[in-house]
Design a protein around this motif. Structure first.
Motif, mmCIF file in Angstrom:
data_model
loop_
_atom_site.group_PDB
_atom_site.id
_atom_site.type_symbol
_atom_site.label_atom_id
_atom_site.label_comp_id
_atom_site.label_asym_id
_atom_site.label_seq_id
_atom_site.Cartn_x
_atom_site.Cartn_y
_atom_site.Cartn_z
ATOM 1 N N SER A 172 28.361 23.802 28.748
ATOM 2 C CA SER A 172 27.470 23.411 29.839
ATOM 3 C C SER A 172 28.162 23.754 31.152
ATOM 4 O O SER A 172 29.282 23.310 31.401
ATOM 5 C CB SER A 172 27.174 21.915 29.755
ATOM 6 N N PHE A 173 27.490 24.521 32.011
ATOM 7 C CA PHE A 173 28.176 25.026 33.197
ATOM 8 C C PHE A 173 27.169 25.539 34.220
ATOM 9 O O PHE A 173 26.004 25.791 33.899
ATOM 10 C CB PHE A 173 29.124 26.165 32.819
ATOM 11 N N LYS A 174 27.641 25.703 35.450
ATOM 12 C CA LYS A 174 26.911 26.454 36.474
ATOM 13 C C LYS A 174 27.315 27.909 36.330
ATOM 14 O O LYS A 174 26.518 28.751 35.940
ATOM 15 C CB LYS A 174 27.219 25.906 37.861
ATOM 16 N N THR A 175 28.557 28.224 36.689
ATOM 17 C CA THR A 175 29.186 29.498 36.314
ATOM 18 C C THR A 175 30.447 29.136 35.533
ATOM 19 O O THR A 175 31.246 28.317 35.990
ATOM 20 C CB THR A 175 29.526 30.337 37.552
ATOM 21 N N ALA A 176 30.609 29.727 34.370
ATOM 22 C CA ALA A 176 31.731 29.339 33.511
ATOM 23 C C ALA A 176 33.060 29.868 34.040
ATOM 24 O O ALA A 176 34.040 29.129 34.131
ATOM 25 C CB ALA A 176 31.488 29.818 32.083
ATOM 26 N N ILE A 177 33.104 31.163 34.378
ATOM 27 C CA ILE A 177 34.363 31.792 34.800
ATOM 28 C C ILE A 177 34.116 32.556 36.098
ATOM 29 O O ILE A 177 33.223 33.408 36.184
ATOM 30 C CB ILE A 177 34.884 32.759 33.721
ATOM 31 N N HIS A 178 34.912 32.258 37.103
ATOM 32 C CA HIS A 178 34.806 32.916 38.408
ATOM 33 C C HIS A 178 36.165 33.526 38.732
ATOM 34 O O HIS A 178 37.183 32.830 38.747
ATOM 35 C CB HIS A 178 34.414 31.891 39.480
ATOM 36 N N LEU A 179 36.185 34.827 38.986
ATOM 37 C CA LEU A 179 37.434 35.520 39.324
ATOM 38 C C LEU A 179 37.443 35.882 40.804
ATOM 39 O O LEU A 179 36.471 36.445 41.319
ATOM 40 C CB LEU A 179 37.587 36.802 38.500
ATOM 41 N N GLY A 180 38.535 35.589 41.481
ATOM 42 C CA GLY A 180 38.733 36.099 42.824
ATOM 43 C C GLY A 180 38.102 35.272 43.916
ATOM 44 O O GLY A 180 37.787 34.106 43.735
ATOM 45 N N PHE A 181 37.923 35.913 45.077
ATOM 46 C CA PHE A 181 37.532 35.256 46.323
ATOM 47 C C PHE A 181 36.544 34.115 46.105
ATOM 48 O O PHE A 181 35.540 34.257 45.420
ATOM 49 C CB PHE A 181 36.877 36.260 47.262
ATOM 50 N N ASN A 182 36.846 32.973 46.742
ATOM 51 C CA ASN A 182 35.920 31.856 46.774
ATOM 52 C C ASN A 182 36.260 31.044 48.013
ATOM 53 O O ASN A 182 37.191 31.377 48.746
ATOM 54 C CB ASN A 182 36.039 31.007 45.501
ATOM 55 N N THR A 183 35.541 29.992 48.281
ATOM 56 C CA THR A 183 35.751 29.200 49.486
ATOM 57 C C THR A 183 37.208 28.784 49.623
ATOM 58 O O THR A 183 37.768 28.110 48.755
ATOM 59 C CB THR A 183 34.869 27.941 49.459
ATOM 60 N N GLY A 184 37.855 29.233 50.694
ATOM 61 C CA GLY A 184 39.241 28.872 50.944
ATOM 62 C C GLY A 184 40.260 29.627 50.113
ATOM 63 O O GLY A 184 41.463 29.364 50.219
ATOM 64 N N ARG A 185 39.814 30.568 49.296
ATOM 65 C CA ARG A 185 40.719 31.312 48.416
ATOM 66 C C ARG A 185 40.515 32.805 48.639
ATOM 67 O O ARG A 185 39.392 33.298 48.594
ATOM 68 C CB ARG A 185 40.440 30.988 46.949
ATOM 69 N N THR A 186 41.585 33.546 48.854
ATOM 70 C CA THR A 186 41.448 34.962 49.183
ATOM 71 C C THR A 186 42.218 35.879 48.241
ATOM 72 O O THR A 186 42.384 37.056 48.521
ATOM 73 C CB THR A 186 41.920 35.220 50.623
ATOM 74 N N LEU A 187 42.686 35.367 47.124
ATOM 75 C CA LEU A 187 43.449 36.197 46.189
ATOM 76 C C LEU A 187 42.521 37.010 45.296
ATOM 77 O O LEU A 187 41.451 36.547 44.895
ATOM 78 C CB LEU A 187 44.360 35.322 45.338
ATOM 79 N N SER A 188 42.938 38.216 44.962
ATOM 80 C CA SER A 188 42.152 39.108 44.114
ATOM 81 C C SER A 188 42.911 39.353 42.808
ATOM 82 O O SER A 188 43.912 40.076 42.799
ATOM 83 C CB SER A 188 41.915 40.441 44.822
ATOM 84 N N PRO A 189 42.465 38.766 41.711
ATOM 85 C CA PRO A 189 43.211 38.921 40.457
ATOM 86 C C PRO A 189 43.106 40.327 39.884
ATOM 87 O O PRO A 189 42.095 41.019 40.059
ATOM 88 C CB PRO A 189 42.549 37.898 39.525
ATOM 89 N N THR A 190 44.134 40.722 39.189
ATOM 90 C CA THR A 190 44.198 42.023 38.538
ATOM 91 C C THR A 190 44.458 41.828 37.039
ATOM 92 O O THR A 190 45.205 40.939 36.644
ATOM 93 C CB THR A 190 45.335 42.867 39.150
ATOM 94 N N ARG A 191 43.810 42.661 36.241
ATOM 95 C CA ARG A 191 44.028 42.708 34.785
ATOM 96 C C ARG A 191 43.701 41.386 34.086
ATOM 97 O O ARG A 191 44.422 40.955 33.197
ATOM 98 C CB ARG A 191 45.464 43.147 34.473
ATOM 99 N N THR A 192 42.605 40.760 34.483
ATOM 100 C CA THR A 192 42.121 39.580 33.747
ATOM 101 C C THR A 192 41.402 40.050 32.487
ATOM 102 O O THR A 192 40.660 41.020 32.504
ATOM 103 C CB THR A 192 41.146 38.771 34.610
ATOM 104 N N SER A 193 41.599 39.310 31.398
ATOM 105 C CA SER A 193 40.921 39.606 30.141
ATOM 106 C C SER A 193 40.061 38.404 29.741
ATOM 107 O O SER A 193 40.572 37.282 29.630
ATOM 108 C CB SER A 193 41.949 39.903 29.047
ATOM 109 N N ILE A 194 38.758 38.644 29.547
ATOM 110 C CA ILE A 194 37.831 37.611 29.074
ATOM 111 C C ILE A 194 37.205 38.151 27.796
ATOM 112 O O ILE A 194 36.379 39.061 27.832
ATOM 113 C CB ILE A 194 36.747 37.299 30.115
ATOM 114 N N THR A 195 37.612 37.618 26.655
ATOM 115 C CA THR A 195 37.182 38.217 25.392
ATOM 116 C C THR A 195 36.755 37.163 24.377
ATOM 117 O O THR A 195 37.310 36.067 24.305
ATOM 118 C CB THR A 195 38.315 39.060 24.765
ATOM 119 N N ARG A 196 35.759 37.529 23.598
ATOM 120 C CA ARG A 196 35.295 36.778 22.425
ATOM 121 C C ARG A 196 34.932 35.331 22.751
ATOM 122 O O ARG A 196 35.170 34.419 21.970
ATOM 123 C CB ARG A 196 36.342 36.818 21.303
ATOM 124 N N CYS A 197 34.346 35.110 23.918
ATOM 125 C CA CYS A 197 33.917 33.771 24.296
ATOM 126 C C CYS A 197 32.418 33.596 24.046
ATOM 127 O O CYS A 197 31.663 34.566 23.996
ATOM 128 C CB CYS A 197 34.228 33.498 25.766
#
Length: 262
Positions: free
Chosen positions: A144-169
């Protein structure tokens, strides 16, 4: 009660590297299995955030036992830890209170989340936010979720992730945006949103279950224009959309979905 598996003691008691009682050597595979089982076990009701902090800057592995691990505030991960459920499908992290903050916020590199079931019945925030590099989210269920996984920029956050793996979920129940699509059904928020990330792999995820009540205009996976050089492959969401920036090194391969580029 939690306990730390001590590799050195296990090696001594097992006779690693010397003949055992039936006169053969423990193999390299056996040794690797012992190393792989090192960790701190955490039962429901134990303070997960405090235990993560206790591991120090080098991080470590946490093994969650079966049951519901309830949280009331965001678990901040600032060190390279692995959090792994010992009983896939029956090890759950759930939020008890409404919040616009994530259940887990990953700021460190080299973090792994695996075999965990996540639930937020309030559905007012991202479940997991990732800002570190080389992070893996594998074999998880998002109930149960709004958005389950959020990568990178968001309110107050400016980091940009590299090489994230999202698999078999597996993604089970999402949230409507309150906007109707062209077919008259509500458009849902994306299950996975990549905002300013690069070299991500999103592969083998089951998204049709969460999307099934929604409009076919729902983007089950969505990216910002600044997400580049990422691969979307073998994700299953019949009749719904995977939407990403075309012409920026992103690759679509073998998805059962409608692929939309912009």
């Amino acid at each position: 009660m939690r306990r730390r598996f001590d590799y050195n003691n296990r090696v001594k008691s097992s006779g690693l590297g010397q003949p055992d009682s039936i006169h053969h050597l423990i193999t390299a595979e056996d040794a690797l299995e012992k190393i792989d089982n090192i960790g701190v076990t955490v039962a429901p009701g134990e303070p997960l955030s405090a235990i993560i902090s206790s591991l120090g800057q080098l991080g470590g592995r946490i093994l969650l036992t079966e049951g519901t691990h309830a949280v009331v505030s965001t678990i901040e991960i600032t060190t390279p830890v692995q959090i792994i459920g010992l009983t896939p499908g029956r090890t759950r992290i759930t939020r008890l209170v409404d919040s616009t903050d994530p259940i887990i916020r990953v700021s460190s590199d080299k973090v792994k989340l695996e075999n965990i079931r996540f639930t937020d019945t309030h559905q007012n925030s991202n479940l997991i936010e990732v800002y570190g590099d080389d992070c893996d989210i594998n074999d998880c269920v998002f109930d149960s979720f709004k958005t389950a996984i959020h990568l990178g920029f968001n309110t107050g956050r400016t980091l940009s992730p590299t090489r994230t793996s999202i698999t078999r979920c597996r993604f089970v129940e999402g949230k409507t945006t309150g906007v109707a699509g062209g077919d008259g059904k509500d458009i849902y928020s994306p299950a996975i949103y990549l905002n300013s990330t690069t070299e991500a792999i999103v592969a083998g995820n089951q998204l049709g279950e969460y999307a099934s009540p929604s409009s076919t205009d729902t983007n089950v996976i969505e990216t910002s224009a600044s997400t580049t050089n990422s691969t979307f492959t073998m994700n299953v969401a019949p009749s719904w959309n995977i939407r990403y920036k075309g012409g920026s090194g992103n690759v679509n391969a073998g998805n059962v979905a409608t692929v939309v580029t912009f």
